[in-house]
Write a protein that holds these residues in place. Structure first.
Motif, PDB file in Angstrom:
ATOM      1  N   LEU A  60     -19.458 -85.625  44.910  1.00  0.00           N
ATOM      2  CA  LEU A  60     -18.263 -84.916  45.361  1.00  0.00           C
ATOM      3  C   LEU A  60     -17.055 -85.317  44.528  1.00  0.00           C
ATOM      4  N   VAL A  61     -16.216 -84.330  44.209  1.00  0.00           N
ATOM      5  CA  VAL A  61     -15.003 -84.577  43.436  1.00  0.00           C
ATOM      6  C   VAL A  61     -13.862 -83.785  44.064  1.00  0.00           C
ATOM      7  N   PHE A  62     -12.718 -84.459  44.240  1.00  0.00           N
ATOM      8  CA  PHE A  62     -11.502 -83.767  44.664  1.00  0.00           C
ATOM      9  C   PHE A  62     -10.320 -84.458  44.000  1.00  0.00           C
ATOM     10  N   ALA A  63      -9.580 -83.702  43.199  1.00  0.00           N
ATOM     11  CA  ALA A  63      -8.447 -84.249  42.442  1.00  0.00           C
ATOM     12  C   ALA A  63      -8.929 -85.461  41.634  1.00  0.00           C
ATOM     13  N   ASP A  64      -8.327 -86.639  41.824  1.00  0.00           N
ATOM     14  CA  ASP A  64      -8.722 -87.816  41.038  1.00  0.00           C
ATOM     15  C   ASP A  64      -9.708 -88.718  41.779  1.00  0.00           C
ATOM     16  N   LEU A  65     -10.318 -88.201  42.825  1.00  0.00           N
ATOM     17  CA  LEU A  65     -11.305 -88.970  43.581  1.00  0.00           C
ATOM     18  C   LEU A  65     -12.713 -88.487  43.263  1.00  0.00           C
ATOM     19  N   HIS A  66     -13.619 -89.432  43.048  1.00  0.00           N
ATOM     20  CA  HIS A  66     -15.028 -89.132  42.815  1.00  0.00           C
ATOM     21  C   HIS A  66     -15.847 -89.962  43.807  1.00  0.00           C
ATOM     22  N   TYR A  67     -16.790 -89.291  44.502  1.00  0.00           N
ATOM     23  CA  TYR A  67     -17.595 -90.022  45.485  1.00  0.00           C
ATOM     24  C   TYR A  67     -19.079 -89.785  45.240  1.00  0.00           C
TER      25      TYR A  67
END
Length: 223
Positions: free
Chosen positions: A124-131
């Motif tokens: 999962l990716v949202f803006a500058d976050l990667h999980y």
């Protein structure tokens, strides 16, 4: 990771459920096909553990219904060769004879979720976050944070919905097993712990509270 265990033998089902919970999985136990269908309409699952010995070939029916939609490990009570081949042909990702050895079962679950067709959906990716759900690592501008089980469930729900709001009641259902009783402030406690980890990453994202509704992962105004 939320797993649905479908097994009509209650005692062995509860033992397997508890073992997987100790390993960090959220596990719902269904003792019949009808209960399993209801659970899958109510919750979103990462994997299915299915006992094929359900009455009237209901186990096979479940497998056929969710073929290609949900990673599945079949747990047969016996191991006739034709049943094993048939299970794999109609959609099972793997096959493990009961009683399941826990270390092997966990390895099977991780293996099917690492496959390319599943990993593309999982990361999962949202803006500058990667999980990455496999490692429970949330990465941001200042490094990474290792999430515990309920924090992991929270960020998965938030990132899958972002920038939309996740309803609080739906979060509570996902954060706790169907047979667990959550305290009045259970969701708030998980959110509070997660916010501290998010802050440490210096992310442009914020976990925003929409009072009376739920929570949402949003970009800061500076973005």
């Amino acid at each position: 990771m939320r797993v649905l265990l479908v097994k009509d033998h209650l005692q062995s089902g509860l033992m397997l459920q508890k073992s997987l919970q100790r390993s960090g999985y959220t596990v719902d136990l269904a003792e019949s096909a009808s209960t399993a269908y209801t659970a899958m309409q109510r919750f979103s699952y990462d994997a299915l553990l299915l006992d094929l010995s359900l009455p009237n070939n209901q186990g096979t029916a479940i497998l056929q219904t969710y073929q290609g939609q949900l990673p599945c490990v079949v747990l047969p009570a016996r191991d006739p060769a034709e049943q094993r081949v048939a299970s794999l042909c109609i959609g099972a990702d793997n096959y493990l004879l009961n009683p399941a050895e826990m270390s092997k079962l966990e390895a099977y679950i991780k293996a099917i979720l690492r496959r390319p067709e599943h990993r593309e959906e999982q990361n999962l990716v949202f803006a500058d976050l990667h999980y990455d759900p496999q490692t429970r690592l949330l990465t941001g501008p200042s490094g990474y944070q290792v999430l515990v089980r309920r924090e992991a469930i929270l960020i998965e729900a938030l990132m899958q919905a972002a920038p939309r709001t996740v309803i609080k009641d739906n979060l509570e259902k996902n954060l706790y097993d169907s047979d667990e009783e959550a305290s009045a402030n259970a969701v708030e406690a998980v959110v509070s712990r997660f916010r501290r980890k998010l802050s440490a990453l210096n992310s442009s994202c914020q976990l925003k509270t929409f009072r009376g509704i739920g929570y949402g992962l949003v970009k800061s105004m500076a973005e």
